[in-house]
Design a protein around this motif. Sequence first.
Motif, PDB file in Angstrom:
ATOM      1  N   TRP A 106     -27.080 -39.483 -50.439  1.00 55.79           N
ATOM      2  CA  TRP A 106     -26.219 -38.298 -50.380  1.00 55.79           C
ATOM      3  C   TRP A 106     -24.766 -38.668 -50.110  1.00 55.79           C
ATOM      4  CZ3 TRP A 106     -23.135 -35.560 -46.925  1.00 55.79           C
ATOM      5  CH2 TRP A 106     -22.781 -34.271 -47.330  1.00 55.79           C
ATOM      6  N   THR A 110     -22.019 -37.661 -52.938  1.00 59.58           N
ATOM      7  CA  THR A 110     -20.964 -36.683 -52.670  1.00 59.58           C
ATOM      8  C   THR A 110     -19.583 -37.320 -52.560  1.00 59.58           C
ATOM      9  OG1 THR A 110     -21.484 -36.805 -50.293  1.00 59.58           O
ATOM     10  CG2 THR A 110     -22.516 -35.034 -51.561  1.00 59.58           C
ATOM     11  N   ALA A 139     -23.660 -31.610 -54.792  1.00 57.32           N
ATOM     12  CA  ALA A 139     -22.305 -32.103 -54.550  1.00 57.32           C
ATOM     13  C   ALA A 139     -21.596 -31.168 -53.575  1.00 57.32           C
ATOM     14  CB  ALA A 139     -21.537 -32.185 -55.865  1.00 57.32           C
ATOM     15  N   CYS A 140     -20.576 -31.683 -52.913  1.00 58.09           N
ATOM     16  CA  CYS A 140     -19.892 -30.944 -51.849  1.00 58.09           C
ATOM     17  C   CYS A 140     -18.419 -30.765 -52.225  1.00 58.09           C
ATOM     18  CB  CYS A 140     -20.024 -31.690 -50.524  1.00 58.09           C
ATOM     19  SG  CYS A 140     -19.133 -30.919 -49.153  1.00 58.09           S
ATOM     20  N   LYS A 143     -15.926 -32.332 -49.696  1.00 61.13           N
ATOM     21  CA  LYS A 143     -15.754 -33.782 -49.786  1.00 61.13           C
ATOM     22  C   LYS A 143     -14.962 -34.186 -51.026  1.00 61.13           C
ATOM     23  CE  LYS A 143     -18.582 -36.837 -48.447  1.00 61.13           C
ATOM     24  NZ  LYS A 143     -19.698 -37.790 -48.335  1.00 61.13           N
TER      25      LYS A 143
END
Length: 237
Positions: A106, A110, A139-140, A143
């Motif tokens: 992760w 991300t 996805a963020c 970030k």
Amino acid sequence: MQCYKALQPISVFSFDLDDTLYNNQPVIAVAEAAMLQSLLQHAPITQRCDSEFWWQQRRILAKAKPDIRHDIGRWRLLGIEAGLIELGLTSCEAGEIAELAYDAFWQARTTISIAPDVTQLLTELAKQYQLIAITNGNACIKKMGLGDLFAFSLQAGPDGRMKPYPDLFLTAAARLNVKPETILHIGDSHRADVLGALKAGCQAAWLDHYQQPVAVLPHIRLNHLQQLQYFVVTEAI
């Protein structure tokens, strides 16, 4: 840009993330490598297990629990755990190592760089429309450095069933207190993005990377994202 249907007034631009705002393939490749490295570090028995092995574990899991596909993060985590148990680890050991491996995945997954011209386009659109993200992935936007431009991001799993189910689109409309038809959703997947948006009563813009024939037309077809500059209204001097 090709227009197939008359556009209604737009108040919200909804963006898919993966392969719409950036090329997701190299991102996932790096994330997979980070996951494998973590597994090797914490469970040397996985040395001969490549990405295909872990994909097969997820496939087996999805056959037993089809709804797990709607949350790809949890699906991957539980697939890693199942694979470790198959390799002989105890359930407790497998759970702990799976958490570490998934976290490595992760963190890399991300870590995404957005091209400056895409950020500029989004900045210009955000001055005139509300922007949201609707993704089947994990996805963020924060970030990515886009958190200040988007009202929010909805993710399949925690926020509803994955596209093309209409859940995420309808949740977005309700949260923004707008009618679905005032939302223009932009995405690269005809099945997930175009059909999903249309099912929910939203307008659809298909970012068609490969010039594919389709049976169900979006409102507009884009050859590249920068064609959305069409919607940026400049003030007359």
